[in-house]
Design a protein around this motif. Structure first.
Motif, short mmCIF file in Angstrom:
data_model
loop_
_atom_site.label_atom_id
_atom_site.label_comp_id
_atom_site.label_asym_id
_atom_site.label_seq_id
_atom_site.Cartn_x
_atom_site.Cartn_y
_atom_site.Cartn_z
N LYS A 19 0.85 -1.18 0.00
CA LYS A 19 0.00 0.00 0.00
C LYS A 19 0.89 1.24 0.00
O LYS A 19 1.86 1.31 0.76
CB LYS A 19 -0.91 -0.01 1.24
N THR A 21 0.62 5.46 0.19
CA THR A 21 -0.21 6.65 0.38
C THR A 21 0.69 7.88 0.36
O THR A 21 1.88 7.81 0.69
CB THR A 21 -0.99 6.63 1.71
N GLU A 33 -5.27 13.17 0.91
CA GLU A 33 -4.51 11.92 0.93
C GLU A 33 -5.01 11.01 -0.18
O GLU A 33 -6.21 10.85 -0.39
CB GLU A 33 -4.65 11.23 2.28
N GLN A 34 -4.06 10.44 -0.92
CA GLN A 34 -4.35 9.52 -2.02
C GLN A 34 -3.63 8.21 -1.74
O GLN A 34 -2.68 8.17 -0.96
CB GLN A 34 -3.83 10.10 -3.35
N GLY A 35 -4.01 7.14 -2.43
CA GLY A 35 -3.32 5.88 -2.24
C GLY A 35 -3.64 4.85 -3.30
O GLY A 35 -4.63 4.98 -4.03
N ASN A 139 1.78 2.86 5.31
CA ASN A 139 0.64 3.48 4.60
C ASN A 139 -0.65 2.74 4.85
O ASN A 139 -0.74 1.61 5.00
CB ASN A 139 0.94 3.52 3.11
#
Length: 139
Positions: A19, A21, A33-35, A139
């Protein structure tokens, strides 16, 4: 406690999905925040050194720099490394022909665009090094 270790033939690598982020600053001063999940092949140190410092490949004396030092100092080292070890992703979306979001297929062009984004690149690099060191995903 014991260690079970599988020696892989040359050219075969352990693979992981991690993962990732990161945070973007928006025009109005907020952050978002994106991921997504990144797929990596985990290279042995000798191959990392050959990618990041080809002039020192094969050296075993104290004059050859470590891959971590090279990764921090070389201008394009992160892009070069990720071009070798980042093998796929899921959870990265793009606008499709119908205007709806669709999954972005893994391609050299998309990879190059993502690696040009500093926030994405540095988050992916950090996730890769965490995986190499056996650290849990932050993340």
């Amino acid at each position: 406690m014991s260690l079970t270790f599988k020696v892989l033939p040359k050219g075969e690598y352990r693979t992981v999905k991690r993962k990732v982020t990161f945070t973007y600053a928006t025009q109005n001063g907020n952050t978002v925040e994106q991921g997504f999940n990144a797929h990596f092949k985990l290279l042995p140190e000798s191959e990392l050194n050959a990618i990041l410092n080809p002039d020192d490949a094969g050296k075993t004396d104290d004059t050859s720099a470590s891959f971590l030092l090279n990764a921090m100092l070389a201008k394009n080292a992160h892009k070069k490394l990720m071009g070798e070890v980042w093998t796929g992703w899921d959870g990265i979306m793009t606008e499709g022909k119908s205007g709806k979001d669709v999954e972005l297929p893994f391609s050299e062009e998309a990879l190059a665009s993502l690696l040009d984004d500093i926030a994405v690149r540095e988050a992916v690099v950090a996730s890769y090094f965490d995986a190499l060191h056996g650290r849990k995903s932050k993340n």
